[in-house]
Enzyme design. Structure first.
Site, mmCIF file in Angstrom:
data_model
loop_
_atom_site.group_PDB
_atom_site.id
_atom_site.type_symbol
_atom_site.label_atom_id
_atom_site.label_comp_id
_atom_site.label_asym_id
_atom_site.label_seq_id
_atom_site.Cartn_x
_atom_site.Cartn_y
_atom_site.Cartn_z
ATOM 1 N N GLY A 34 -8.137 84.848 20.783
ATOM 2 C CA GLY A 34 -8.840 84.529 19.533
ATOM 3 C C GLY A 34 -9.462 85.781 18.959
ATOM 4 O O GLY A 34 -9.489 86.844 19.602
ATOM 5 N N SER A 36 -12.135 88.542 17.491
ATOM 6 C CA SER A 36 -13.386 89.102 18.000
ATOM 7 C C SER A 36 -14.545 88.240 17.478
ATOM 8 O O SER A 36 -14.600 87.935 16.286
ATOM 9 C CB SER A 36 -13.523 90.551 17.495
ATOM 10 O OG SER A 36 -14.760 91.087 17.890
ATOM 11 N N LYS A 40 -14.597 83.988 23.076
ATOM 12 C CA LYS A 40 -13.806 84.104 24.316
ATOM 13 C C LYS A 40 -14.676 84.477 25.516
ATOM 14 O O LYS A 40 -14.618 83.844 26.569
ATOM 15 C CB LYS A 40 -12.692 85.180 24.164
ATOM 16 C CG LYS A 40 -11.742 84.939 23.007
ATOM 17 C CD LYS A 40 -10.691 86.036 22.907
ATOM 18 C CE LYS A 40 -11.218 87.430 22.637
ATOM 19 N NZ LYS A 40 -11.902 87.614 21.345
ATOM 20 N N SER A 108 -5.586 89.547 22.317
ATOM 21 C CA SER A 108 -4.126 89.330 22.459
ATOM 22 C C SER A 108 -3.538 88.761 21.162
ATOM 23 O O SER A 108 -3.098 87.604 21.138
ATOM 24 C CB SER A 108 -3.813 88.455 23.678
ATOM 25 O OG SER A 108 -4.662 87.349 23.820
HETATM 26 N N1 LIG Z 1 -9.732 97.652 16.008
HETATM 27 C C1 LIG Z 1 -10.229 96.695 16.815
HETATM 28 N N2 LIG Z 1 -9.771 95.421 16.738
HETATM 29 C C2 LIG Z 1 -10.273 94.480 17.548
HETATM 30 N N3 LIG Z 1 -11.232 94.692 18.496
HETATM 31 C C3 LIG Z 1 -11.726 95.947 18.618
HETATM 32 C C4 LIG Z 1 -11.249 96.989 17.782
HETATM 33 N N4 LIG Z 1 -11.918 98.126 18.111
HETATM 34 C C5 LIG Z 1 -12.758 97.814 19.114
HETATM 35 N N5 LIG Z 1 -12.653 96.486 19.418
HETATM 36 C C6 LIG Z 1 -13.381 95.886 20.546
HETATM 37 O O1 LIG Z 1 -12.401 95.706 21.566
HETATM 38 C C7 LIG Z 1 -12.384 94.363 22.016
HETATM 39 C C8 LIG Z 1 -10.954 93.815 22.045
HETATM 40 O O2 LIG Z 1 -10.252 94.306 23.133
HETATM 41 P P1 LIG Z 1 -8.966 93.526 23.650
HETATM 42 O O3 LIG Z 1 -8.479 94.300 24.809
HETATM 43 O O4 LIG Z 1 -9.298 92.099 23.852
HETATM 44 O O5 LIG Z 1 -7.967 93.665 22.400
HETATM 45 S S1 LIG Z 1 -6.396 93.396 22.319
HETATM 46 O O6 LIG Z 1 -6.124 92.155 23.068
HETATM 47 O O7 LIG Z 1 -5.701 94.527 22.899
HETATM 48 O O8 LIG Z 1 -6.088 93.252 20.888
HETATM 49 C C9 LIG Z 1 -13.179 93.555 21.039
HETATM 50 O O9 LIG Z 1 -13.892 92.661 21.870
HETATM 51 P P2 LIG Z 1 -14.124 91.114 21.531
HETATM 52 O O10 LIG Z 1 -15.101 91.134 20.413
HETATM 53 O O11 LIG Z 1 -14.726 90.571 22.808
HETATM 54 O O12 LIG Z 1 -12.847 90.439 21.197
HETATM 55 C C10 LIG Z 1 -14.044 94.565 20.309
HETATM 56 O O13 LIG Z 1 -15.293 94.636 20.949
HETATM 57 N N1 LIG Z 2 -19.751 77.212 19.774
HETATM 58 C C1 LIG Z 2 -19.796 78.452 20.231
HETATM 59 N N2 LIG Z 2 -18.997 78.845 21.253
HETATM 60 C C2 LIG Z 2 -19.020 80.128 21.698
HETATM 61 N N3 LIG Z 2 -19.815 81.107 21.191
HETATM 62 C C3 LIG Z 2 -20.641 80.768 20.158
HETATM 63 C C4 LIG Z 2 -20.648 79.453 19.642
HETATM 64 N N4 LIG Z 2 -21.534 79.416 18.627
HETATM 65 C C5 LIG Z 2 -22.055 80.642 18.514
HETATM 66 N N5 LIG Z 2 -21.533 81.473 19.434
HETATM 67 C C6 LIG Z 2 -21.898 82.900 19.585
HETATM 68 O O1 LIG Z 2 -20.782 83.647 19.094
HETATM 69 C C7 LIG Z 2 -20.687 84.886 19.777
HETATM 70 C C8 LIG Z 2 -19.299 85.022 20.385
HETATM 71 O O2 LIG Z 2 -19.166 86.295 20.948
HETATM 72 P P1 LIG Z 2 -18.196 86.615 22.137
HETATM 73 O O3 LIG Z 2 -18.276 85.554 23.180
HETATM 74 O O4 LIG Z 2 -18.461 88.027 22.550
HETATM 75 O O5 LIG Z 2 -16.765 86.480 21.420
HETATM 76 P P2 LIG Z 2 -15.416 87.221 21.786
HETATM 77 O O6 LIG Z 2 -15.404 87.463 23.261
HETATM 78 O O7 LIG Z 2 -14.356 86.255 21.320
HETATM 79 O O8 LIG Z 2 -15.434 88.496 20.977
HETATM 80 C C9 LIG Z 2 -21.780 84.894 20.840
HETATM 81 O O9 LIG Z 2 -22.896 85.612 20.334
HETATM 82 C C10 LIG Z 2 -22.101 83.410 21.005
HETATM 83 O O10 LIG Z 2 -23.437 83.184 21.413
#
Ligand SMILES: Nc1ncnc2c1ncn2[C@@H]1O[C@H](COP(=O)(O)OS(=O)(=O)O)[C@@H](OP(=O)(O)O)[C@H]1O
Ligand SMILES: Nc1ncnc2c1ncn2[C@@H]1O[C@H](COP(=O)(O)OP(=O)(O)O)[C@@H](O)[C@H]1O
Length: 200
Positions: A34, A36, A40, A108
């Site tokens: 999903g 960012s 997740k 992903s």
């Molecule tokens: N350009 C760009 N696009 C998306 N995300 C970015 C980028 N640059 C840094 N980040 C940070 O890296 C986290 C995503 O890493 P992933 O290894 O899950 O990415 S991927 O599956 O290879 O697309 C992502 O973490 P999540 O927010 O937990 O998803 C971000 O914190």
């Molecule tokens: N229903 C919900 N389920 C999961 N996270 C939620 C929800 N509502 C609000 N949030 C908030 O959204 C943010 C999600 O961030 P994160 O878990 O780091 O997402 P990801 O790993 O997909 O980047 C957190 O700050 C979390 O507290």
């Protein structure tokens, strides 16, 4: 891509099935995909805590964490994301072989890369969880301030802004964090694992 030659697989006498029996539950990878900020990491952390309390052996793999170590040499180009997911697919497979219920949380964004991981694993060993939330919701949460940076042009190729996200077509589970609470999402996944016989 394969450069290794003259290598021969060496079998163990203790196999995945033995470890599963010892653990009293099946092993598989619960693969969270999903945008960012969709939830997740939050959901996988809460799920792991719940499973631990139920006596289930788990391990959590998370994009941000793995990119600090094993995958620190990878960026966010489509090629690097593909390699990121390929490596995590292989690590997840090892963890499943070790008998663990593995929770992998990576954006992903490419369907093909996720399907490659599915193919790498055995039947019923890949449980795809689509953590669905609109870009608007994720951007309003912006837990790390990355959407703000992407909008300001400080991050190029940010998923959902100027890089693609391909939603799963037929995931085993969808949690809609626009509408569902964290507790509801965790309960939905636990119910699936119980219903499908993963937890015995
Ligand atoms: N350009 C760009 N696009 C998306 N995300 C970015 C980028 N640059 C840094 N980040 C940070 O890296 C986290 C995503 O890493 P992933 O290894 O899950 O990415 S991927 O599956 O290879 O697309 C992502 O973490 P999540 O927010 O937990 O998803 C971000 O914190
Ligand atoms: N229903 C919900 N389920 C999961 N996270 C939620 C929800 N509502 C609000 N949030 C908030 O959204 C943010 C999600 O961030 P994160 O878990 O780091 O997402 P990801 O790993 O997909 O980047 C957190 O700050 C979390 O507290």
């Amino acid at each position: 891509m394969a450069k290794s030659e003259n290598i021969v697989w060496h079998d163990s006498q203790v196999m995945k099935e033995h470890r599963r029996k010892l653990n009293n539950h099946k092993s598989a990878v619960v693969w969270f995909t999903g945008l960012s900020g969709s939830g997740k990491s939050t959901i996988s952390v809460a799920l792991e805590k719940e499973l631990y309390q139920m006596g289930v052996r788990t391990y959590r793999l998370d994009g941000d964490n793995i990119r600090h170590g094993l995958n620190k040499n990878l960026g966010f180009s489509p090629e690097d994301r593909k390699e990121n997911i390929r490596r995590i697919g292989e690590v997840s497979k090892l963890m499943v072989d070790a008998g663990l219920l593995t929770l992998s949380a990576f954006i992903s964004p490419y369907r093909e890369d996720r399907d490659d991981v599915r193919s790498l694993l055995g039947d019923h060993e890949f449980i795809e969880v689509f953590v669905d939330a609109s870009v608007e919701t994720c951007e309003s949460r912006d837990p790390k301030g990355l959407y703000k940076k992407a909008r300001a042009g400080e991050i190029k190729g940010f998923t959902g802004i100027d890089a693609p996200y391909e939603a799963p077509v037929n995931p085993e589970i969808t949690v809609d964090t626009d509408k569902q609470s964290l507790a509801e999402s965790v309960a939905e996944i636990v119910a699936y694992l119980k219903g499908q016989g993963y937890l015995e």
